[in-house]
Design a protein around this motif. Structure first.
Motif, short mmCIF file in Angstrom:
data_model
loop_
_atom_site.label_atom_id
_atom_site.label_comp_id
_atom_site.label_asym_id
_atom_site.label_seq_id
_atom_site.Cartn_x
_atom_site.Cartn_y
_atom_site.Cartn_z
N ASN A 418 0.92 -1.25 -0.05
CA ASN A 418 -0.12 -0.02 0.03
C ASN A 418 0.93 1.27 -0.08
N ARG A 419 2.08 1.42 -0.65
CA ARG A 419 2.81 2.39 -0.71
C ARG A 419 3.88 1.88 -1.93
N CYS A 420 4.26 3.02 -2.59
CA CYS A 420 5.35 2.74 -3.58
C CYS A 420 6.39 4.09 -3.55
N ASP A 421 7.39 3.68 -4.50
CA ASP A 421 8.26 5.20 -4.73
C ASP A 421 8.82 5.92 -3.43
N TYR A 422 9.21 5.08 -2.51
CA TYR A 422 9.93 5.82 -1.04
C TYR A 422 10.84 5.07 -0.66
N LEU A 423 11.79 5.77 0.04
CA LEU A 423 12.97 5.16 0.68
C LEU A 423 12.81 5.35 2.08
N ASP A 424 12.84 4.36 2.69
CA ASP A 424 12.88 4.39 4.38
C ASP A 424 14.22 4.34 4.54
N PRO A 425 14.81 5.46 5.34
CA PRO A 425 16.33 5.04 5.90
C PRO A 425 16.71 4.16 6.82
N ALA A 426 15.58 3.69 7.48
CA ALA A 426 15.78 2.70 8.50
C ALA A 426 16.05 1.24 7.68
N LEU A 427 15.73 1.27 6.57
CA LEU A 427 15.53 0.03 5.79
C LEU A 427 16.67 -0.27 4.57
N ALA A 428 17.31 -1.38 4.31
CA ALA A 428 18.39 -1.38 3.38
C ALA A 428 17.67 -0.95 2.00
N TRP A 429 18.46 -0.16 1.10
CA TRP A 429 17.98 0.22 -0.25
C TRP A 429 19.07 -0.63 -1.11
N THR A 430 18.38 -1.87 -1.79
CA THR A 430 19.18 -2.89 -2.39
C THR A 430 18.27 -3.51 -3.40
N GLY A 431 19.07 -4.14 -4.37
CA GLY A 431 18.34 -4.75 -5.32
C GLY A 431 18.86 -6.27 -5.89
N VAL A 432 18.12 -6.85 -6.74
CA VAL A 432 18.74 -8.23 -7.15
C VAL A 432 18.74 -8.12 -8.75
N LYS A 433 19.36 -9.18 -9.37
CA LYS A 433 19.48 -9.29 -10.68
C LYS A 433 20.23 -8.23 -11.32
N THR A 435 19.78 -5.11 -11.43
CA THR A 435 19.43 -3.96 -10.57
C THR A 435 20.88 -3.65 -9.79
N GLY A 436 21.44 -4.53 -9.51
CA GLY A 436 22.58 -4.24 -9.06
C GLY A 436 23.17 -5.01 -7.84
N ARG A 437 24.18 -4.43 -7.02
CA ARG A 437 24.71 -4.97 -5.80
C ARG A 437 25.03 -4.16 -4.73
N GLY A 438 24.93 -4.71 -3.32
CA GLY A 438 25.29 -3.96 -2.27
C GLY A 438 24.19 -3.43 -1.87
N ALA A 439 24.13 -2.53 -0.78
CA ALA A 439 23.12 -1.84 -0.14
C ALA A 439 23.46 -0.42 0.49
N SER A 440 22.59 0.46 0.39
CA SER A 440 22.73 1.90 1.28
C SER A 440 21.59 2.02 2.23
N LEU A 441 21.85 2.97 3.13
CA LEU A 441 20.89 3.17 4.29
C LEU A 441 20.81 1.98 5.11
N SER A 442 20.07 2.19 6.19
CA SER A 442 20.10 1.21 7.21
C SER A 442 21.40 1.02 7.92
N GLU A 443 21.26 0.11 8.93
CA GLU A 443 22.43 -0.42 9.58
C GLU A 443 23.60 -1.09 8.59
N ILE A 444 22.83 -1.71 7.49
CA ILE A 444 23.49 -2.47 6.52
C ILE A 444 24.49 -1.48 5.67
N GLY A 445 23.90 -0.64 5.48
CA GLY A 445 24.34 0.48 4.61
C GLY A 445 25.86 1.07 5.09
N PHE A 446 25.79 1.08 6.64
CA PHE A 446 27.03 1.21 7.25
C PHE A 446 28.06 0.51 7.37
N HIS A 447 27.38 -0.58 7.09
CA HIS A 447 28.66 -1.87 7.02
C HIS A 447 29.25 -2.01 5.91
#
Length: 461
Positions: A418-433, A435-447
């Motif tokens: 029930n939403r789209c087109d938004y980045l929640d900074p507490a969640l990892a911004w990442t993709g598959v296939k 779309t790429g590799r790695g992640a930004s934002l969230s604790e994982i982004g720091f790592h």
């Protein structure tokens, strides 16, 4: 070496031109970043975060200048006020969570030993930024990189060349150590040489799949880590139990905001057969209300695409689909600003589409969306996964358990309900296939911007 030039999509004239850096300037930027980082790494995390809040304050103060500059450079209407609300949210989240995200990992202790894992900075981070959300995409990487103790070199897209200068201006006013952050103007060849030189410790690239592959080739053998956010063809599924009016309102916005030039914009919609006719009717009615025009005009709700060649890609995909049997629901003539040979392109909704058409399988990154009828979750799932991309997918339903169960099976980086087109900074911004590799934002982004460093300390007997 060539100048980097921004051609304004408003009228096709040159808006800004900057010479690329000389070899001496490039060397000075790299050596300055290395020197500054060595000292910055010893600064406490809280002090690094405080500097980022100083930077944020200075950047926010520039917004009155930034908003019309963005309209001139990439066409987003001034009525939307730029990107600073999202920038503010993401910077503050990074600052507030940095201590916990970068805290030592302490395993169960053994008598006579002290053991822990520390998150050590990588060194120098090179950020290659896109033009579509030129502030938000950069903040995702440079702010956590700096808070984590790295130095940053920024190469911004030529289309939004002034954005890099605004970052530099705000960083300088925040009084960061000299050389810790540097905006540098490079062409593709210079950028590739810098990546392949081995002096960069991490590369963060947001752009096309072809661009991501070029970065991987340039980085081969350097052992630099990579963060790649590449293409997308993000789907939405409107289930039988969806709130239809709510889904229409949000999916139309998700498809056409920023002229469809959003990394996680909606490019294809699958609607349960019970809602299909009403969904199409409602989406067409709402989309017809957009005002296509000069983005400097407060009445404009849909600006030009960032470049004429981007509009030409969407025109070609749309024309091919119509020739193959797709139905176009919006009359381009109702949008007076839509003219061949310009970046101005009317929004379009297509039905009678299928996955033999490029408009349903290849990234459009523009104001067009295809809608298909489905009869079940399984059919929708199959179509959503029938893509080389996987950034986000949205499910429109009242059933949280069903959304979670479907989400587990969707090949994507983020599942929305029930939403789209938004980045929640507490969640990892990442993709598959692709779309790429790695992640930004969230604790994982720091790592992603640090490396684990183990300490195994034995007390002397």
């Amino acid at each position: 070496m060539t100048d980097q030039i921004c051609i304004s999509p408003i009228d096709g004239t040159e808006f800004a031109r900057r010479p690329v850096a000389s070899p001496a300037e490039i060397e000075a930027a790299i050596s300055g970043a290395k020197r500054a980082q060595a000292e910055w790494a010893s600064v406490p995390i809280a002090e690094r975060g405080a500097k980022m809040l100083d930077f944020l304050r200075e950047l926010l103060a520039l917004n009155q200048q930034i908003v019309p500059e963005l309209a001139q450079q990439m066409g987003r209407p001034v009525r939307y006020g730029g990107e600073m609300r999202g920038v503010d949210e993401r910077v503050r989240w990074c600052v507030e969570t940095a201590e916990a995200s970068l805290a030592d990992v302490v395993p169960p202790q053994t008598q006579g030993f002290k053991r822990f894992i520390r998150r050590a900075p990588l060194g120098t981070v090179y950020v290659i930024a896109p033009w579509n959300y030129p502030f938000l995409t950069v903040v995702n990487s440079i702010v956590p990189a700096l808070i984590a103790g790295n130095s940053v070199l920024l190469k911004h897209a030529a289309q939004t060349i002034l954005v890099g200068e605004r970052f530099q201006q705000a960083m300088d006013k925040a009084d960061l150590p000299k050389g810790l952050f540097a905006n540098i103007v490079l062409d593709h060849e210079q950028s590739g040489r810098m990546i392949s030189s081995g002096v960069i410790d991490h590369i963060n690239f947001t752009g096309s799949v072809a661009g991501g592959r070029a970065v991987e080739r340039d980085a081969a053998g350097t052992f630099a880590s990579l963060g790649l956010e590449l293409g997308g063809k993000d789907p939405a599924y409107v289930r039988e139990d969806a709130d239809l009016d709510f889904a229409i309102e949000n999916l139309v916005d998700g498809a056409f905001f920023n002229s469809g030039q959003c990394c996680c914009g909606i490019e294809r919609v699958y609607v349960h057969e019970s809602h299909y006719d009403r969904f199409v009717e409602g989406a067409v009615e709402l989309t017809s209300k957009y005002v296509l025009g000069n983005p400097l005009d407060d009445a404009t709700t849909l600006g030009p695409m960032a470049n004429r060649r981007f509009a030409d890609v969407v025109r070609a995909q749309t024309a091919e689909a119509i020739a193959a049997g797709a139905k176009a629901h919006l009359d381009r003539q109702a949008f007076a600003a839509d003219k061949e040979g310009t970046a101005y392109l009317a929004p379009q909704i297509l039905t009678n589409v299928d996955h033999t058409m490029r408009v349903m399988t290849e990234e459009s990154f523009g104001p067009v969306v295809g809608i298909m009828k489905v009869s079940s979750d399984e059919e929708a799932l199959k179509l959503m996964n029938d893509s080389v991309y996987g950034l986000t997918a949205s499910i429109w339903t009242k059933d949280v358990a069903a959304a979670e169960a479907l989400g587990d099976r969707i090949e994507t980086g983020t599942v929305f309900m029930n939403r789209c087109d938004y980045l929640d900074p507490a969640l990892a911004w990442t993709g598959v296939k692709d779309t790429g590799r790695g992640a930004s934002l969230s604790e994982i982004g720091f790592h992603q911007l640090t490396r684990p460093k183990s300490f195994h300390l034995r007390e002397a007997s």
